[in-house]
Design a protein around this motif. Sequence first.
Motif, PDB file in Angstrom:
ATOM      1  N   SER A 154       0.810  -1.214   0.000  1.00  0.00           N
ATOM      2  CA  SER A 154       0.000   0.000   0.000  1.00  0.00           C
ATOM      3  C   SER A 154       0.847   1.269   0.000  1.00  0.00           C
ATOM      4  O   SER A 154       2.085   1.235   0.052  1.00  0.00           O
ATOM      5  N   CYS A 155       0.150   2.403  -0.006  1.00  0.00           N
ATOM      6  CA  CYS A 155       0.824   3.698   0.044  1.00  0.00           C
ATOM      7  C   CYS A 155       1.527   3.908   1.390  1.00  0.00           C
ATOM      8  O   CYS A 155       2.421   4.746   1.488  1.00  0.00           O
ATOM      9  N   ASP A 159       5.213   5.498   1.549  1.00  0.00           N
ATOM     10  CA  ASP A 159       5.536   6.598   2.456  1.00  0.00           C
ATOM     11  C   ASP A 159       6.774   6.277   3.294  1.00  0.00           C
ATOM     12  O   ASP A 159       7.688   7.107   3.427  1.00  0.00           O
ATOM     13  N   ARG A 173       6.065   1.672  -9.804  1.00  0.00           N
ATOM     14  CA  ARG A 173       4.787   1.294  -9.190  1.00  0.00           C
ATOM     15  C   ARG A 173       3.772   1.108 -10.317  1.00  0.00           C
ATOM     16  O   ARG A 173       2.724   1.726 -10.367  1.00  0.00           O
ATOM     17  N   ASP A 203      -0.305   8.026  -3.668  1.00  0.00           N
ATOM     18  CA  ASP A 203       1.054   7.641  -4.041  1.00  0.00           C
ATOM     19  C   ASP A 203       1.817   8.850  -4.567  1.00  0.00           C
ATOM     20  O   ASP A 203       2.979   9.082  -4.207  1.00  0.00           O
TER      21      ASP A 203
END
Length: 278
Positions: A154-155, A159, A173, A203
Motif C-alpha cells: 500500500s501507500c 511513504d 509502481r 502515491d
Amino acid sequence: MGWELGPDWTELTQECLLDIFSRLSLEERWTGPMFVCKTWMNGCQDPSLNLVFDLETKFQSLPGSISSWWSPEFGDKIDSVLRSVVDWSQGGLKEVRVSHCTDSSISYVAERCPNLEVLSVKYCPKVTDDSMLKIALMCPNLKELDISFSYKISCVCVDMVGKSCKSIQTFKRNLMDPAEVTKYVPSNYVEDPSIFLIYGNIDAYVIGKHMHQLKHLELRFSTLSNNGLAQLCEGCSNLEYLDLFGCNKLTSDGVTNSISNLKHLKEIKKPSFPAFII
C-alpha cells in the motif's frame, strides 16, 4: 595406444573455481556445477557469487504467465531459494529481482541484508506491507525499488520507503492494464478488491513529498489525476525519466503543465502516446 587421462577438474583451486563460476548465470550454477561434487557446491555457495539474486530475466523469457506460478507451492519454492542465497551471501546480498515470492523471504532479506541496494518484487500477491516496511526500515541504502503489480503493498509502504531510504533514485509502481488482467492472473486474484483500490493521488503525494532525489519513475496505469501529477513533479524536480502510460485520468494539458518544472527530464511516456525525447 593407451588411454590418456584428462585433467582432474575436482583439483582446481578455489580461486580458479570462483573465476569460472563467476562467468556462469545463476541458473547455470544451480543446474550444473553444484551437483558435480562437494567442493564445487561449496564454491557455488561462496559469498562473492551470491551478491545478486536475479530471477526476473528467467520469468521474462517465458511466454505469458504460467498458472502454477501463482500457487502457494511455487511461492514456497521461490522463498526457499531466496533464503538460501541470503545465507550464502552472509548478509552481503545487494540486489534481488524476483516474482511470486512471499512476505516470508522478503522479511528474511530485510533482517539479514542491511546493504541491499536493489529490490524488485513484481507480481508478488503474497508480499504485503508487513515485509516491505521491514525493508524500508532495515535497508536504508536502497537505490532502486520495483513493486509493480504487487497489489498488497500500500501507500503506507511507499511513504515509509520515501522517509527512510534517502538514496532511492529509481521507483516503479506500475499497475496492470485492466484489459489485460484476466489474461495473466488467476480469477481468484482478480476478484480480490484490493487490485482496484490503488489510490494514485496518494502515491503521487507521498512520492513528491519524500522522494526528491528520484531520477526514474514509472507509474503505468496509475489512477493519479492532474493535481496529483502536479504535486509529484513539484517535489521530484530531478526526474530524468517518467512513465505515465495508461494513466487515463490525466489530460494532455495537465501533463504538459506539470512536466514544465522538470528541467532534467530526458524521456517521458505519456498516456496513450509513444515515448518521445525531450
